[in-house]
Design an enzyme around this catalytic site. Sequence first.
Site, PDB file in Angstrom:
ATOM      1  N   SER A   1      -6.502   0.884  -4.364  1.00 18.98           N
ATOM      2  CA  SER A   1      -6.616   2.313  -4.120  1.00 18.98           C
ATOM      3  C   SER A   1      -5.236   2.958  -4.285  1.00 18.98           C
ATOM      4  CB  SER A   1      -7.228   2.562  -2.734  1.00 18.98           C
ATOM      5  OG  SER A   1      -7.672   3.885  -2.624  1.00 18.98           O
TER       6      SER A   1
ATOM      7  N   ASP B   1     -17.865   3.369  -8.115  1.00 19.30           N
ATOM      8  CA  ASP B   1     -16.867   3.850  -7.159  1.00 19.30           C
ATOM      9  C   ASP B   1     -16.850   5.377  -7.193  1.00 19.30           C
ATOM     10  OD1 ASP B   1     -14.704   4.402  -5.554  1.00 19.30           O
ATOM     11  OD2 ASP B   1     -13.341   3.002  -6.543  1.00 19.30           O
TER      12      ASP B   1
ATOM     13  N   HIS C   1     -16.054   1.415  -3.902  1.00 19.24           N
ATOM     14  CA  HIS C   1     -14.615   1.327  -3.638  1.00 19.24           C
ATOM     15  C   HIS C   1     -14.258   0.070  -2.854  1.00 19.24           C
ATOM     16  CE1 HIS C   1     -10.718   3.204  -3.815  1.00 19.24           C
ATOM     17  NE2 HIS C   1     -10.549   3.128  -2.517  1.00 19.24           N
TER      18      HIS C   1
ATOM     19  N   TYR D   1       0.842  -1.204   0.000  1.00 13.75           N
ATOM     20  CA  TYR D   1       0.000   0.000   0.000  1.00 13.75           C
ATOM     21  C   TYR D   1       0.879   1.257   0.000  1.00 13.75           C
ATOM     22  CZ  TYR D   1      -3.813   3.206   1.005  1.00 13.75           C
ATOM     23  OH  TYR D   1      -4.716   4.230   0.941  1.00 13.75           O
TER      24      TYR D   1
END
Length: 716
Positions: free
Chosen positions: A565, A648, A683, A485
């Site tokens: 993301s 989203d 999302h 991430y």
Amino acid sequence: MRIRHLLLAVSAATLPLAPLAAQDIEVPEYPETTTDGTSEEIFGQTVADPYRWLEDDVRVNPEVAAWVAEQNKVTDAVLSQLPLRDALKTRITELTDYERFGLPTEEGGRYFYSRNDGLQNQSVLYVRDGLDGEPRMLIDPNEWSDDDATALAGYAITDDGSKLAYAIQDGGSDWRTVKVMDVATGEVMDDTVEWVKFSGMDWAKDGSGFYYSRFPATGEGETFQALNTNHTIYFHELGTDQSEDRMIFARPDMPELNNVGTVSEDGRWLVVTSSSGTDDRYEVALVDLERPDSEPMVLVPGFENNYSYVSNMGSRFFFVTNDGAPLKKVVSIDITQPDAGWTTVIPEREETLEGVSLTGGHLVASYLVDAKSKIEIFDLAGNSVREVALPGIGSAGGFGGDPQDGETFYYFSSFNRPTTIYRYDVETGESETWAAPEVAFNPDDFVVEQRFYNSKDGTRVPMFLVRSKEVAESGEAVPTLLYGYGGFNISLTPSFSPSRIAWLEQGGAYAVANLRGGGEYGKAWHDAGRRANKQNVFDDFIAAGEYLIAEGITPEDGLAIQGGSNGGLLVGAVTNQRPDLFAAGNAAVGVMDMLRFDRFTAGRYWVDDYGYPDREEDFAILRSYSPYHNVADGKDYPAVLVTTADTDDRVVPGHSFKYTAALQAADLGEKPQVIRIETRAGHGSGKPTDKAIEEAADILAFLGEYAGLEPKTSGN
């Protein structure tokens, strides 16, 4: 100008029925994506944006909807050929089918908690009268829509346990509608509150109504793409229409702020925390609820540091802060004597302080030690009382409650252990199991390790590595899925996923790299991976892949990568920079156009981590790694599966659409670059269980196919 384009039909070639090697997967011809010739001169550079029309909302522009349909046909044709797909879906379904609970919340002698019987698409909210009372169902979101894509997205309970305000999320959107229920009867009251987003909900102590935050209503066709500004706190009085709600706090002078209110423990104050982006830099004000017309007391001015409200005992208010303490500390202030300043209660330590609660007259502090949980109990003077014994390497959290509560609840989970919930006696330090899952595998068949490796600049980075005992003891290099991430001060700690167990049972390994940009080591670690330092995140991830290969954990052609993301951005960026390193990648709901991310919905908040596209210095950095703008035409790419959802409204799907179009237009070798576009899934939050299972099976089958994971009998 109306955009015109042609879409080519998917190849009608017959798909083979027998299991295929990766090189035998037949990829239909990609749909033709029209280029509209858009380009801009930005700081002396000509920046092409030929697929800008794909930014349009699929619900508004039928040409975008047609493009989505044709892309899904191609992707479905590829996915249908994957020999691992059916076995993974079956096994993930089996592994998901276990009873699981959410943390209980006690109010007025009633205990509220969520429960899923295993394969329910949405968890159900229950209540018990007393800890050992008979469970009674309050809310079953599975009855709200035909496709089960409408979810319970949070709730708040009155102090006496008689009323429940709950938020409804539809189709994965960030927008919420709030309703109210009478707990005793289960009756849904007439109260309805809309246009709620990025909000808490907190009741007045007398139960007369609740505080919430909302944005102004949007214009037609703008709901899912327009920028969100003028976040305002209101009070909704029970039994009234929303049009009568009283405005409590607004900052029209700073429309970019988010403002969230929490009622103080004594009910006298509304603690308002304001922020302008994703950084933990807050301004804190107190609204006197006994004198609502008085000016708010600004307790923390300036948006310079993190001051997060914990709770209060009378006039003594407790906060967690990183002011002068990058790893954070606990401080307090007497609001009757604010000029006397702040008192340190728990000083900064070598571990990162994740959060604190005040319950049972004690402060419960959650620390991260190399991304693993450590829980310690302190008295209100800051003296350590004891450490909470945890089962091993994993994540623990919860410990909520009121200052006078003698009990609290917490959870523990790890890569090989689903969430177990414990009841904790704050006075005695005793834990007892409240809810333990029964799962269709043996957790002891898997080994969880922590490794450390050096990044490009020599920085020492932690990594979790999970394998079956059989694989670990054999020393065999196996296809490995690397997850990352690296942003927004978010820490990746051990967590359980049925799909990961299915991957491990098939003989693969799973690794999580704790990249800079996260919060694992406090503010300095975050700062080292954002804005001008963003390349460090990509270097850390690339170094993780190189380490896994060098250590013989995965073969050179067996490394798959995944991120969602900000992690989708990560996958896109490193794929462009080192396509030779990876066999396959999944970029999920990613931020792919770094020059326009701030123009849609919540994108404007992300400038804290990414920088400002309209500032020349930031633009140069963003342009250098933006996945959409840096596809390396003429290089052999890994197989790429982009995943997003048409609804989203956090990272609008136009990011993924444009990136996929750029991939498909380039000469990237023989492996496919395709996009899987879910409907009514947003999302990620609120996604129905069946959709989550199907998506996980598709992704892992795709990654496994191109990373060389061989089909085998499941390990159940």
